[in-house]
Scaffold this motif. Structure first.
Motif, PDB file in Angstrom:
ATOM      1  N   UNK A   1      -5.847   6.955  10.763  1.00 10.47           N
ATOM      2  CA  UNK A   1      -7.228   6.535  11.008  1.00 10.47           C
ATOM      3  C   UNK A   1      -7.374   6.068  12.460  1.00 10.47           C
ATOM      4  N   UNK A   2      -6.373   5.351  12.959  1.00  9.41           N
ATOM      5  CA  UNK A   2      -6.414   4.932  14.368  1.00  9.41           C
ATOM      6  C   UNK A   2      -6.465   6.146  15.294  1.00  9.41           C
TER       7      UNK A   2
ATOM      8  N   UNK B   1      -2.396  10.173   1.805  1.00  9.39           N
ATOM      9  CA  UNK B   1      -2.284   8.745   2.080  1.00  9.39           C
ATOM     10  C   UNK B   1      -1.013   8.466   2.871  1.00  9.39           C
TER      11      UNK B   1
ATOM     12  N   UNK C   1      -1.627   6.644   6.284  1.00 13.61           N
ATOM     13  CA  UNK C   1      -3.005   6.950   6.663  1.00 13.61           C
ATOM     14  C   UNK C   1      -3.594   5.937   7.637  1.00 13.61           C
ATOM     15  N   UNK C   2      -3.149   4.660   7.579  1.00 14.01           N
ATOM     16  CA  UNK C   2      -3.751   3.681   8.482  1.00 14.01           C
ATOM     17  C   UNK C   2      -3.477   4.030   9.945  1.00 14.01           C
TER      18      UNK C   2
ATOM     19  N   UNK D   1       0.815  -1.219   0.000  1.00 13.32           N
ATOM     20  CA  UNK D   1       0.000   0.000   0.000  1.00 13.32           C
ATOM     21  C   UNK D   1       0.843   1.262   0.000  1.00 13.32           C
TER      22      UNK D   1
END
Lengths: 426, 426
Positions: free
Chosen positions: B228-229, B207, B224-225, B146
């Motif tokens: 998001x958390x 991102x 980004x992951x 990703x």
């Protein structure tokens, strides 16, 4: 002039934040300083209400000009809020092909995968080599900067797998797409709800995902930026709803508008407050005789309210996250009731102690202890049952849960305290 | 056996969700069914408390085995929660180079850009051609699926720009990196707070973003992951805090643990409830004479509580989003007070009318009208001022705001209602 330069140096999202933080008069001034070509992006970033207030002041041509260059999924969201006449003008400005595709997106509910998706995708066949893919992409020339993957489909457009750009650039150019593509990422059905899509993105750390129709044909893609909006809106909704507010509310809405909106919640509360008052009214005679009951009755009600809203908040959050299901509901109920009994007994003792110490009456101490124990257990039951019940009735538990719950804890608190007082003290 | 197959078919994040939704006994059974090589990923997805309960049951070797293959930023988060002895064992299992890099990440506060970042990045020089970059990436062979961008740096590792993979695959291979790289994305300083990073990602639809040290040298990247958390945790924190709960709470924590935790909030509430009761106590004599005041006093207090918590909720949300600043605070204060006056007058009339109709006494009607008008204006002032004041005192407004506010509206409500009642009715 300096302000104009400052506004121009900001990112559209930052201009939107600035506009949302300004009272209406200054808002109009700043809006006039926004570059014409940024207007569309800024409008997209604004919350519904601020956007509407600005759209009101624009003429139709400016609105149409602002829609230029919007991606189809953004355009679909945008058009949904426009007045009928302007929508028609926007549609007229589109090519036949775009118009058709826009209407397809508009046909899906806004809060489903179909409504979130962008129909513009890039797809390749599984049997070609990476070299051919690279040549094809160079011919396309422009692909959006934040693309992380393109989709692999068969000749009938059925989704087969994901070709990450990371693999495209790091594997040997002779390899075929089917050799390097990922088969694990499952496509999202068009009718999946937005909140389920958000949970899946968050759980699986996705950046983008393909959307398919009932036959498994690729019809669009969802990207993480749209999902972040869903996550933020959902959190805001739950948070503000518990005070009877709306997530699209403008902090700087005119006084009359704000007063009118909030007054509805005050009305609901007044009705339930009078129910509680009516319960107290039943015991007028007792109150006249034992006036200390009037002094202490807010304590009983408020302890129940706090204990109940703790259970309620956990339940609302758990339900929103999909963590409360049939299988574990009974375990949770037993646990919450056990917590209620434990805390009920502990606080009954404390309050009884304080009452005896300050008011010198162990009879009232016993009565308030019993009332608090009863109210805390009922609060746990209500905090558990009310949100489940409201959901069954299709009422948003975040919106109505708190009012229903405090009504229950008020009524039970007053009833048990004043009732026991009547039985044993008069 | 069928359950084992089911568990194995799930994504680690889904297993984590399942574990969080299970009572402790079933949780242990399901954990034993998790594939050994998935254990690390599942542990990473669990919330702190559930993770700790599972780590307790593992021996040190299993924990060390689970850390294999974790990226350095994940490993840093993970190690922070381990017992000292296990941490040392994990560190011993790392290569010298990884150990050094891990210690660098651990040196930054967890809620800063430095704490969020992954030190593993891919960077290229500006003067080479895309063809050379592609050849270099093929030699690397493995880059994370990703990835959407790689970073352009000078010979001193100073950040120069962003090379999106989308451009790398779609532009002519003869072009140089500096010709196609993006110069707009600003690098994130290592000391920026996690919530500011989250707002920037969300506003600019990022991102991934590069993190730089004080000299502008690339030291890592944020994806980004992780953001998001942060967004989800922040929303959860504000939501749960208002009921005195903690976002890391396990819904299925043992009864005793839950009861103990929640009892703190009940204790705070009891103290403030007795303050309100003491105010009521001042007017014992009045209450004995005019018992209808006891019946109606919950109405005055609860209307103030609702109106105040609407203003409070808006303020807490606005402050969390960075929307309340010096410049607009005065405007907001004036607005909230105006809403308070308007709603105060409207509801004063309604409540007076109901009181006259049901209790047949216009004197009490006048007194309750005045008390409600006073309480709603004070509620607006308090809803505005309390969160700002708490923030100045470095107390989390989401946690303490609601208790302070309802204490104020209770005290003011009882004081004005019973005080005016004493003046005019006895």
């Amino acid at each position: 002039m300096q302000v104009a330069a400052l506004v121009r140096s900001l990112h559209p999202a930052e201009i939107a934040e600035l506009l949302e933080s300004l009272p209406p008069a200054q808002r109009a001034i700043v809006w006039d300083l926004v570059d014409e070509e940024d207007e569309g992006d800024v409008l997209l970033e604004l919350n519904d209400e601020v956007r509407a207030s600005i759209l009101e002041r624009m003429d139709a041509e400016d609105v149409v000009a602002a829609t230029e260059g919007m991606s189809l999924d953004d355009l679909a969201d945008f058009v949904a809020d426009l007045p009928e006449a302007v929508t028609r003008q926007v549609l007229r400005s589109l090519s036949e092909q775009d118009k058709e595709r826009l209407q397809k997106v508009l046909a899906y509910p806004e809060d489903s995968a179909g409504g979130l998706m962008d129909p513009d995708t890039i797809s390749v066949r599984p049997d070609v080599s990476l070299e051919v893919v690279l040549r094809y992409l160079r011919i396309l020339g422009e692909i959006p900067d934040r693309t992380d993957a393109i989709w692999v489909v068969d000749r009938n457009d059925r989704f087969l797998g994901t070709l990450y750009l990371a693999r495209l650039v790091s594997r040997e150019p002779q390899a075929t797409v089917s050799q390097v593509m990922d088969r694990e990422l499952k496509p999202i059905p068009y009718d999946r709800s937005a909140s389920e899509v958000a949970r899946e993105f968050s759980n699986r750390d996705l950046l983008s995902a393909p959307v398919v129709d009932a036959e498994g044909r690729l019809i669009g893609q969802i990207t993480i930026d749209d999902v972040v909006d869903v996550i933020e809106d959902q959190a805001e909704h739950d948070f503000l709803s518990m005070a009877g507010l709306d997530e699209e509310d403008d902090m700087f809405a005119p006084v009359i508008t704000s007063a009118q909106r909030r007054t509805i919640w005050l009305a609901v509360n007044l009705a339930t407050a009078f129910v509680a008052a009516a319960v107290v009214g039943l015991f007028e005679a007792t109150l006249q005789q034992v006036v200390v009951l009037a002094v202490l009755m807010p304590v009983v009600a408020s302890m129940g309210g706090i204990a109940g809203s703790q259970t309620l908040t956990l339940m609302i959050r758990g339900m929103a996250m999909g963590r409360v299901q049939g299988a574990n509901a009974r375990w949770l109920l037993r646990k919450e009731v056990a917590v209620g009994i434990l805390n009920g007994l502990a606080w009954a003792l404390v309050v009884a102690g304080i009452t005896v110490a300050f008011f010198g009456t162990w009879e009232v101490g016993l009565v308030i202890a019993a009332a608090i124990a009863i109210n805390l257990v009922v609060a746990a039951l209500a905090g558990f049952a009310v949100p489940l019940l409201l959901k069954k009735l299709r009422i948003d538990p975040a919106l109505a849960g708190s009012v229903v719950l405090t009504t229950i804890t008020d009524v039970v608190g007053f009833m048990s305290f004043l009732g026991l007082g009547t039985l044993f003290l008069t």
